[in-house]
Design a protein around this motif. Structure first.
Motif, mmCIF file in Angstrom:
data_model
loop_
_atom_site.group_PDB
_atom_site.id
_atom_site.type_symbol
_atom_site.label_atom_id
_atom_site.label_comp_id
_atom_site.label_asym_id
_atom_site.label_seq_id
_atom_site.Cartn_x
_atom_site.Cartn_y
_atom_site.Cartn_z
ATOM 1 N N LEU A 229 0.854 -1.179 0.000
ATOM 2 C CA LEU A 229 0.000 0.000 0.000
ATOM 3 C C LEU A 229 0.894 1.233 0.000
ATOM 4 O O LEU A 229 1.655 1.447 0.939
ATOM 5 N N TYR A 230 0.786 2.032 -1.046
ATOM 6 C CA TYR A 230 1.666 3.190 -1.210
ATOM 7 C C TYR A 230 1.049 4.454 -0.609
ATOM 8 O O TYR A 230 1.725 5.252 0.030
ATOM 9 N N ALA A 231 -0.256 4.661 -0.833
ATOM 10 C CA ALA A 231 -0.981 5.805 -0.273
ATOM 11 C C ALA A 231 -2.444 5.431 -0.158
ATOM 12 O O ALA A 231 -2.963 4.649 -0.963
ATOM 13 N N THR A 232 -3.145 6.008 0.829
ATOM 14 C CA THR A 232 -4.529 5.628 1.099
ATOM 15 C C THR A 232 -5.431 6.856 1.110
ATOM 16 O O THR A 232 -4.980 7.982 0.923
ATOM 17 N N GLY A 233 -6.746 6.614 1.328
ATOM 18 C CA GLY A 233 -7.710 7.707 1.352
ATOM 19 C C GLY A 233 -8.028 8.240 -0.023
ATOM 20 O O GLY A 233 -8.341 9.413 -0.189
ATOM 21 N N ILE A 234 -7.991 7.350 -1.037
ATOM 22 C CA ILE A 234 -8.188 7.731 -2.440
ATOM 23 C C ILE A 234 -9.330 6.887 -2.989
ATOM 24 O O ILE A 234 -9.189 5.680 -3.184
ATOM 25 N N ARG A 235 -10.480 7.504 -3.269
ATOM 26 C CA ARG A 235 -11.702 6.757 -3.553
ATOM 27 C C ARG A 235 -11.670 6.006 -4.870
ATOM 28 O O ARG A 235 -11.918 4.801 -4.940
ATOM 29 N N SER A 236 -11.433 6.720 -5.973
ATOM 30 C CA SER A 236 -11.560 6.119 -7.305
ATOM 31 C C SER A 236 -10.645 6.850 -8.271
ATOM 32 O O SER A 236 -10.666 8.085 -8.335
ATOM 33 N N VAL A 237 -9.854 6.082 -9.038
ATOM 34 C CA VAL A 237 -8.862 6.697 -9.930
ATOM 35 C C VAL A 237 -8.939 6.079 -11.315
ATOM 36 O O VAL A 237 -8.910 4.858 -11.462
ATOM 37 N N VAL A 238 -9.055 6.938 -12.322
ATOM 38 C CA VAL A 238 -8.915 6.527 -13.718
ATOM 39 C C VAL A 238 -7.763 7.291 -14.362
ATOM 40 O O VAL A 238 -7.089 6.788 -15.250
ATOM 41 N N ALA A 239 -7.508 8.531 -13.884
ATOM 42 C CA ALA A 239 -6.467 9.409 -14.436
ATOM 43 C C ALA A 239 -5.234 9.362 -13.547
ATOM 44 O O ALA A 239 -5.285 9.775 -12.388
ATOM 45 N N MET A 240 -4.109 8.875 -14.105
ATOM 46 C CA MET A 240 -2.901 8.722 -13.306
ATOM 47 C C MET A 240 -1.686 8.756 -14.217
ATOM 48 O O MET A 240 -1.700 8.194 -15.302
ATOM 49 N N ASP A 241 -0.601 9.435 -13.782
ATOM 50 C CA ASP A 241 0.626 9.475 -14.569
ATOM 51 C C ASP A 241 1.796 9.771 -13.642
ATOM 52 O O ASP A 241 1.631 10.423 -12.602
ATOM 53 N N PHE A 242 2.976 9.298 -14.026
ATOM 54 C CA PHE A 242 4.181 9.555 -13.247
ATOM 55 C C PHE A 242 4.905 10.749 -13.850
ATOM 56 O O PHE A 242 5.177 10.795 -15.048
ATOM 57 N N ASN A 243 5.219 11.736 -13.004
ATOM 58 C CA ASN A 243 5.896 12.948 -13.439
ATOM 59 C C ASN A 243 7.398 12.767 -13.247
ATOM 60 O O ASN A 243 7.905 12.794 -12.119
ATOM 61 N N GLN A 244 8.124 12.589 -14.344
ATOM 62 C CA GLN A 244 9.564 12.359 -14.259
ATOM 63 C C GLN A 244 10.313 13.609 -13.807
ATOM 64 O O GLN A 244 11.448 13.513 -13.309
ATOM 65 N N GLN A 245 9.696 14.767 -13.974
ATOM 66 C CA GLN A 245 10.372 16.002 -13.606
ATOM 67 C C GLN A 245 10.617 16.096 -12.105
ATOM 68 O O GLN A 245 11.676 16.545 -11.667
ATOM 69 N N ASP A 246 9.653 15.679 -11.295
ATOM 70 C CA ASP A 246 9.844 15.724 -9.843
ATOM 71 C C ASP A 246 9.817 14.338 -9.204
ATOM 72 O O ASP A 246 9.782 14.213 -7.975
ATOM 73 N N ASN A 247 9.813 13.288 -10.045
ATOM 74 C CA ASN A 247 9.902 11.905 -9.563
ATOM 75 C C ASN A 247 8.766 11.555 -8.608
ATOM 76 O O ASN A 247 8.967 10.922 -7.575
ATOM 77 N N HIS A 248 7.527 11.952 -8.993
ATOM 78 C CA HIS A 248 6.357 11.658 -8.173
ATOM 79 C C HIS A 248 5.210 11.153 -9.041
ATOM 80 O O HIS A 248 5.059 11.570 -10.199
ATOM 81 N N LEU A 249 4.399 10.290 -8.453
ATOM 82 C CA LEU A 249 3.152 9.863 -9.074
ATOM 83 C C LEU A 249 2.084 10.921 -8.813
ATOM 84 O O LEU A 249 2.008 11.488 -7.715
ATOM 85 N N TYR A 250 1.272 11.205 -9.829
ATOM 86 C CA TYR A 250 0.142 12.132 -9.703
ATOM 87 C C TYR A 250 -1.125 11.423 -10.170
ATOM 88 O O TYR A 250 -1.070 10.506 -10.997
ATOM 89 N N LEU A 251 -2.256 11.886 -9.640
ATOM 90 C CA LEU A 251 -3.541 11.362 -10.090
ATOM 91 C C LEU A 251 -4.607 12.433 -9.904
ATOM 92 O O LEU A 251 -4.402 13.418 -9.189
ATOM 93 N N VAL A 252 -5.736 12.254 -10.578
ATOM 94 C CA VAL A 252 -6.909 13.096 -10.357
ATOM 95 C C VAL A 252 -8.044 12.161 -9.957
ATOM 96 O O VAL A 252 -8.442 11.290 -10.718
ATOM 97 N N MET A 253 -8.533 12.339 -8.740
ATOM 98 C CA MET A 253 -9.482 11.400 -8.138
ATOM 99 C C MET A 253 -10.924 11.764 -8.468
ATOM 100 O O MET A 253 -11.280 12.941 -8.486
ATOM 101 N N HIS A 254 -11.749 10.759 -8.710
ATOM 102 C CA HIS A 254 -13.193 10.939 -8.788
ATOM 103 C C HIS A 254 -13.737 11.123 -7.371
ATOM 104 O O HIS A 254 -13.588 10.232 -6.523
#
Length: 585
Positions: A229-254
């Motif tokens: 489990l990497y991170a919690t409290g995230i209801r539903s995800v369809v949009a997700m991408d890894f940002n190589q510029q700052d070495n972080h995963l990003y998402l936009v939650m429903h």
């Protein structure tokens, strides 16, 4: 007789090849010409678009190979496959080879996720992540289809279990495991949910759902227990991408739904239409983003306590300890893909920024539906700078959008081509757009963006006015009024529902058939897989037993005598009798 080239000829051949390769690298193929009408899209100054292909099937996510081949994940499996591959052999930007492939069990709108990583094409059904090794120059992979990850949980087919994938710079894979409920209500003992009911605390769904899991590089045959489990409290995800510029995963939650329907005394229909936020999250390992106990209010710019846990839209409570998003978009826009732009074709301000495809709302009634466009979020040094922008609009082909079925196209997936072009897929008919920049980069600036800033005032993007934009102002017959208040937010004003999520009400035995079954659905709610007019649905309909007998009778009579249904009315006495029997059982 076999002959070999003499040394001089060998040298000339090698020199010619080196010159050709060097010239090709310095002089890439010219961009194709955009369509005269940009495929119906409105774009910033200097940009154009062309339609790569039309009507390939209901497209979901897509990916573009380094040679320009396009792969699209389809919502429904065809007889010849659930994926489609496209190739342009003439250089005009139009696909002239269209091939379907990939035969595997699929589950409709849950079929999201397509990405090319390390020579493999990854794609997802609802429960399984697959991959095929791509062969350079070969359009259709003929390598064995490998199972990367299987969701082995014993749960129903809820659309929140979609499986998009992303990879970090070390090759680790990230997959969301979404939750089926609004706020962790008891869906086992109260299948349809009851307005005003409390959420479970602590929420048991958070053990195996409601978060992002990280999986090791290049491992096959995994289940959730193989990841962490990497991170919690995230209801539903369809949009997700890894940002190589700052070495972080990003998402936009429903975000969650039905604030007014479930808590009519606390939230107005307007609040239910615009809240809560679709959260743009920079995912940090070990973080907790608050679901189901909290939601982000983009108007107040803070996390507040969910009503299922004692909130009233203002109380913060335990939410003060939760992690905030990087940005909050308006509610119900349905963020279905996210892409960080790495190319050089677009002006410099787009480098490292994020594109977000908003598929569009389904439950904003009694206000117009919203979203149905592609946004852009500028980034600098790994952080969003300022507000989001409108990058591409006009997909729906109509404004205001009253019903989901009114929209001609709905933007779904995003992908970047090897030359920096942006590809956008549509989930209604299967159109693919390619967005190009053909203007002068040096002169691109505020003037080029002015027209798109003005688009923020269109009905599908701006916040609706509580009174002037209410589509149901004025007195209506009671049945119609109850329908528009409590049913239309999901089933739509025209009764056609939302494909793959909410069943339509037209000419169906579920409406015009057994009256007792219909009344019980309204009183008790409905959970589990059903089939309506040949299409499968597996979602949760909340119980509406809070409506009185007259209201239920009037709305069911309205349904049974409208939407191409012709059936007898429902009497208040019939509702009262079934209500009493249900309470006695």
């Amino acid at each position: 007789m076999n002959r070999t080239l003499s040394p001089p000829i060998n040298f000339i051949f090698l020199l010619t090849w080196i010159i050709f390769v060097a010239y090709s690298c310095q002089n890439p193929a010219p961009l194709p010409h955009p369509d005269q009408d940009n495929g119906g899209l409105s774009l910033p100054g200097g940009f154009g678009a062309l339609v790569v292909v039309d009507s390939i099937g209901k497209g979901r996510h897509l990916a573009v190979n380094e040679n320009g081949d396009i792969y699209v994940k389809l919502r429904y499996a065809r007889e010849v496959g659930s994926n489609v591959a496209l190739r342009d052999t003439t250089g005009d930007g139009k696909a002239d080879i269209i091939s379907y492939f990939g035969e595997y069990e699929d589950e409709g709108s849950l079929a999201n996720g397509m990405r090319i990583h390390d020579g493999y094409l990854y794609y997802s059904a609802a429960r399984v992540v697959y991959r095929n090794r791509l062969v350079p120059g070969q359009l259709i992979p003929d390598s064995p289809m490998e199972v990367v990850l299987t969701d082995d949980h014993e749960h129903g087919i809820h659309w929140h279990i979609t499986k998009p994938v992303s990879f970090d710079m070390e090759g680790n894979m990230y997959v969301p495991f979404g939750s089926p409920s609004n706020a962790c209500q008891d869906l086992v003992n109260k299948p349809g949910g009851i307005p005003g009911s409390e959420g479970l605390d602590p929420c048991p769904e958070l053990i195996e759902h409601g978060g992002i899991w990280k999986f090791p590089k290049d491992k096959l045959g995994m289940t959730q227990k193989d990841g962490e489990l990497y991170a919690t409290g995230i209801r539903s995800v369809v949009a997700m991408d890894f940002n190589q510029q700052d070495n972080h995963l990003y998402l936009v939650m429903h975000g969650r739904d039905n604030l007014h329907l479930l808590y009519p005394e606390t939230f107005t229909p307007w609040e239910s239409a615009v809240l809560p936020s679709e959260e743009f999250i920079k995912v940090t390992q070990g973080a907790d983003y608050g679901w189901p106990y909290c939601y982000y209010d983009q108007i107040q710019r803070k996390k507040v306590l969910a009503p299922e846990y004692g909130g009233d839209g203002k109380i913060i409570g335990r939410c003060g300890d939760m992690d905030d998003p990087a940005m909050g978009f308006p509610g119900h826009w349905a963020p279905n893909d996210l892409l960080f732009y790495k190319g050089d074709q677009f002006p410099e301000r787009y480098k490292g920024g994020a594109f977000v495809a908003f598929h569009g709302s389904t439950n904003r009634a009694p206000y117009p539906q919203s979203g149905y466009f592609v946004a852009f979020v500028p980034f600098e040094n790994g952080q969003p700078t300022g507000d989001w922008e409108v990058f591409a609009n006009g997909f729906a082909g109509t404004n205001p959008i009253v019903n989901v079925s009114d929209a001609e196209f709905r933007p779904m997936g995003l992908a970047e081509g090897p030359d920096g072009s942006l590809y956008i897929s549509d989930s209604n008919k299967g159109r693919i757009w390619r967005v190009l920049f053909t203007g002068d980069k040096n002169s691109f600036g505020e003037e080029s963006l002015a027209a798109m800033e003005a688009q923020k005032q269109l009905a599908n993007i701006r916040n609706p006015h509580p009174e002037q934009d209410n589509l149901y102002r004025g007195k209506q017959p009671q049945g119609n009024q109850v329908y528009t208040t409590y049913c239309a937010p999901c089933h739509q004003r025209d009764g056609k529902g939302a494909a793959g999520r909410i069943p339509g009400l037209h000419q169906t035995e579920w409406v015009s058939g057994d009256k007792e079954r219909l009344i019980r659905i309204v009183l008790q709610g409905l959970d589990g897989e059903i089939e309506v007019n040949g299409e499968r649905y597996d979602n949760v309909m909340p119980a509406h037993g809070f409506l009185d007998d007259q209201q239920i009778a009037s709305v069911l009579t309205y349904l049974r005598q409208n939407f191409e249904n012709q059936a007898s009315p429902v009497m208040p006495e019939e509702v009262a009798s079934l209500r009493t029997n249900s309470q006695e059982q």
